[in-house]
Design a protein around this motif. Structure first.
Motif, short mmCIF file in Angstrom:
data_model
loop_
_atom_site.label_atom_id
_atom_site.label_comp_id
_atom_site.label_asym_id
_atom_site.label_seq_id
_atom_site.Cartn_x
_atom_site.Cartn_y
_atom_site.Cartn_z
N GLU A 230 0.84 -1.21 0.00
CA GLU A 230 0.00 0.00 0.00
C GLU A 230 0.87 1.26 0.00
OE1 GLU A 230 -2.62 2.78 2.65
OE2 GLU A 230 -2.26 0.81 3.54
N VAL A 231 1.86 1.29 0.90
CA VAL A 231 2.71 2.48 1.03
C VAL A 231 3.48 2.75 -0.27
CG1 VAL A 231 4.76 3.40 2.20
CG2 VAL A 231 2.89 2.39 3.54
N PHE A 232 4.06 1.69 -0.85
CA PHE A 232 4.88 1.90 -2.05
C PHE A 232 4.06 2.13 -3.31
CE2 PHE A 232 8.26 -0.42 0.47
CZ PHE A 232 9.01 0.73 0.67
N SER A 233 2.74 1.97 -3.22
CA SER A 233 1.92 2.32 -4.39
C SER A 233 1.82 3.85 -4.54
CB SER A 233 0.53 1.68 -4.28
OG SER A 233 -0.20 2.27 -3.23
N HIS A 234 2.21 4.59 -3.49
CA HIS A 234 2.20 6.07 -3.56
C HIS A 234 3.55 6.56 -4.07
CE1 HIS A 234 -1.58 6.30 -1.28
NE2 HIS A 234 -1.09 5.37 -0.50
N VAL A 235 3.91 6.15 -5.28
CA VAL A 235 5.25 6.44 -5.80
C VAL A 235 5.52 7.95 -5.83
CG1 VAL A 235 6.80 6.17 -7.78
CG2 VAL A 235 5.23 4.32 -7.18
N GLN A 236 4.56 8.73 -6.35
CA GLN A 236 4.80 10.16 -6.52
C GLN A 236 4.91 10.87 -5.16
OE1 GLN A 236 5.52 11.19 -9.72
NE2 GLN A 236 6.41 12.83 -8.46
N VAL A 237 4.08 10.45 -4.20
CA VAL A 237 4.11 11.06 -2.85
C VAL A 237 5.51 10.85 -2.24
CG1 VAL A 237 3.16 10.93 -0.50
CG2 VAL A 237 1.64 10.71 -2.48
N LEU A 238 6.04 9.64 -2.39
CA LEU A 238 7.36 9.33 -1.83
C LEU A 238 8.46 10.11 -2.55
CD1 LEU A 238 6.79 5.49 -1.41
CD2 LEU A 238 7.19 7.10 0.45
N LYS A 239 8.33 10.20 -3.87
CA LYS A 239 9.34 10.94 -4.63
C LYS A 239 9.33 12.43 -4.24
CE LYS A 239 10.14 8.10 -8.66
NZ LYS A 239 11.44 7.76 -8.07
N ASP A 240 8.14 12.94 -3.98
CA ASP A 240 8.01 14.36 -3.62
C ASP A 240 8.74 14.70 -2.32
OD1 ASP A 240 6.57 14.80 -5.90
OD2 ASP A 240 4.59 14.83 -4.93
N TYR A 260 0.94 0.95 -20.04
CA TYR A 260 0.79 -0.51 -19.92
C TYR A 260 -0.04 -0.87 -18.69
CZ TYR A 260 4.37 -0.80 -23.50
OH TYR A 260 5.07 -0.67 -24.67
N ASN A 261 -0.80 -1.93 -18.84
CA ASN A 261 -1.69 -2.34 -17.75
C ASN A 261 -0.92 -3.24 -16.76
OD1 ASN A 261 -3.84 -2.97 -16.17
ND2 ASN A 261 -4.68 -4.52 -17.56
N ILE A 262 -0.29 -2.58 -15.78
CA ILE A 262 0.54 -3.30 -14.79
C ILE A 262 -0.03 -2.99 -13.41
CG2 ILE A 262 2.83 -3.21 -13.69
CD1 ILE A 262 3.55 -4.47 -16.07
N PRO A 263 -0.13 -3.98 -12.52
CA PRO A 263 -0.68 -3.72 -11.18
C PRO A 263 0.10 -2.63 -10.44
CG PRO A 263 -0.36 -6.08 -11.52
CD PRO A 263 0.25 -5.39 -12.69
N GLN A 264 -0.63 -1.98 -9.53
CA GLN A 264 -0.04 -0.84 -8.82
C GLN A 264 0.74 -1.27 -7.57
OE1 GLN A 264 -3.03 2.12 -8.31
NE2 GLN A 264 -1.59 3.68 -7.64
N ASP A 265 0.54 -2.51 -7.12
CA ASP A 265 1.07 -2.89 -5.80
C ASP A 265 2.28 -3.81 -5.89
OD1 ASP A 265 -0.16 -5.15 -6.70
OD2 ASP A 265 -1.38 -5.49 -4.91
N ILE A 266 3.09 -3.65 -6.94
CA ILE A 266 4.27 -4.52 -7.12
C ILE A 266 5.41 -3.99 -6.25
CG2 ILE A 266 6.13 -5.01 -8.78
CD1 ILE A 266 3.91 -5.42 -10.87
N ILE A 267 6.00 -4.89 -5.42
CA ILE A 267 7.17 -4.46 -4.64
C ILE A 267 8.36 -5.39 -4.79
CG2 ILE A 267 5.92 -3.11 -2.89
CD1 ILE A 267 6.08 -5.50 -1.02
N SER A 268 8.16 -6.59 -5.35
CA SER A 268 9.29 -7.51 -5.48
C SER A 268 9.61 -7.76 -6.95
CB SER A 268 8.99 -8.83 -4.78
OG SER A 268 8.07 -9.58 -5.56
N GLU A 269 10.84 -8.21 -7.18
CA GLU A 269 11.27 -8.50 -8.56
C GLU A 269 10.42 -9.62 -9.16
OE1 GLU A 269 15.46 -9.27 -8.38
OE2 GLU A 269 15.89 -7.27 -7.60
N ASP A 270 10.12 -10.64 -8.33
CA ASP A 270 9.32 -11.77 -8.83
C ASP A 270 7.94 -11.30 -9.31
OD1 ASP A 270 11.41 -13.35 -8.19
OD2 ASP A 270 10.52 -14.26 -6.40
N GLU A 271 7.32 -10.41 -8.53
CA GLU A 271 5.99 -9.89 -8.92
C GLU A 271 6.09 -9.11 -10.22
OE1 GLU A 271 4.02 -9.14 -4.50
OE2 GLU A 271 5.20 -7.58 -5.43
N CYS A 272 7.19 -8.37 -10.36
CA CYS A 272 7.37 -7.55 -11.56
C CYS A 272 7.55 -8.44 -12.79
CB CYS A 272 8.58 -6.64 -11.37
SG CYS A 272 8.67 -5.33 -12.57
N VAL A 273 8.37 -9.49 -12.65
CA VAL A 273 8.59 -10.43 -13.75
C VAL A 273 7.27 -11.08 -14.17
CG1 VAL A 273 9.66 -12.65 -14.36
CG2 VAL A 273 11.02 -10.89 -13.22
#
Length: 287
Positions: A230-240, A260-273
């Motif tokens: 949940e926390v890391f889905s706020h990419v822009q807030v964290l970058k700010d 691209y249609n990619i889920p918002q809650d990816i935090i690990s390399e495996d999930e990304c792959v």
């Protein structure tokens, strides 16, 4: 269940220098740490995260508000000893915590001071060193060890005290990637093997992603608090506020931005792959 640590509207400022007004570092922070959880506290330098960590075992005391450790108020001077037995602290520089010339003697130091019987000390020292994979080095001199090994000895020294909670204040900041991985494995074993509550102060996103919960502090206030996904889905807030996100999260974010249609809650390399593979299949791309 009663939380093991509760911070209630905690405000703290360091004194100002040369007629400067005091500098507020924590501004009314309220937070509960549940027993048995593994919580990462993130923030850039100067955000207040280390100051908060030092409130948890009464190294610093709130100027306003209260910190309760298993119901004990850190402002009660006669409870300091009990509070520090409940919450152990591991700092950034292991050299500041190592006191003996032999590894096993260093790990035995705190239990000896607590008056633990010798045969129980022997068992605790062996258990603690095995938990951090440093048992084979028990007769070595600490100054001959690498940074990662020293930090694991420092963690073993706290485990041997059998605290209910361990606060680690940037324990991997001075380590190379290999040392960081070793220490994180040792940290994760604290909860799994000993049921110890872990509070990890860090600025490494990949370390925070391994915890149950992530609390982000910015300018002395809590900005985000929730599960890593949940926390890391706020990419822009964290970058700010000058923070990164795990690399896999960043890649997914860029792909979403590109349409691209990619889920918002990816935090690990495996999930990304897995998400990219799924995307390729949906678009009938053979790889």
């Amino acid at each position: 269940m009663e939380p093991i640590i509760r911070a209630d509207h905690v405000t703290f400022a360091y004194p100002g220098y040369d007629d400067q007004p005091p500098r507020p570092v924590l501004r009314g922070v309220s937070l509960e740490i549940q027993r048995g959880s593994m919580v990462a506290v993130l923030g850039h330098n100067g955000s207040g995260k280390s100051t908060l960590a030092k409130q948890f075992n009464a190294i610093l005391l709130p100027q306003e508000g209260d910190v309760l450790v298993e119901g004990m108020n850190t402002k009660e001077e006669d409870r300091i000893y009990d509070i520090r037995q409940t919450v152990g602290m591991v700092f950034q520089n292991p050299d500041n915590q190592i006191v003996a010339t032999i590894v096993e003697e260093d790990v035995a130091f705190a239990p000896e001071n607590l008056g633990v019987p010798p045969e129980e000390i022997r068992r605790r020292v062996d258990d603690a060193l095995k938990a951090v994979h440093m048992y084979d080095y028990r007769r070595h001199a600490p100054h001959q060890l690498s940074g990662g090994q020293k930090q694991r000895v420092a963690i073993a020294g706290i485990i041997a005290m059998r605290p209910d909670c361990i606060v680690l204040d940037e324990p991997t900041a001075m380590l190379d990637p290999h040392g960081r991985r070793q220490v994180m494995k040792a940290v994760k074993a604290l909860g799994e093997q000993f049921g110890i509550t872990v509070v990890l102060i860090t600025h490494y996103m990949d370390e925070a992603a391994q915890c149950d919960r992530v609390v982000v502090i910015d300018d002395g206030r809590i900005l985000l608090d929730g599960a890593p996904k949940e926390v890391f889905s706020h990419v822009q807030v964290l970058k700010d506020v000058g923070l990164d996100v795990p690399q896999a999260t960043q890649l997914a974010f860029e792909l979403r931005k590109a349409g691209y249609n990619i889920p918002q809650d990816i935090i690990s390399e495996d999930e990304c792959v897995a998400a990219i593979e799924k995307l390729l299949e949906e678009n009938h791309v053979h790889h």
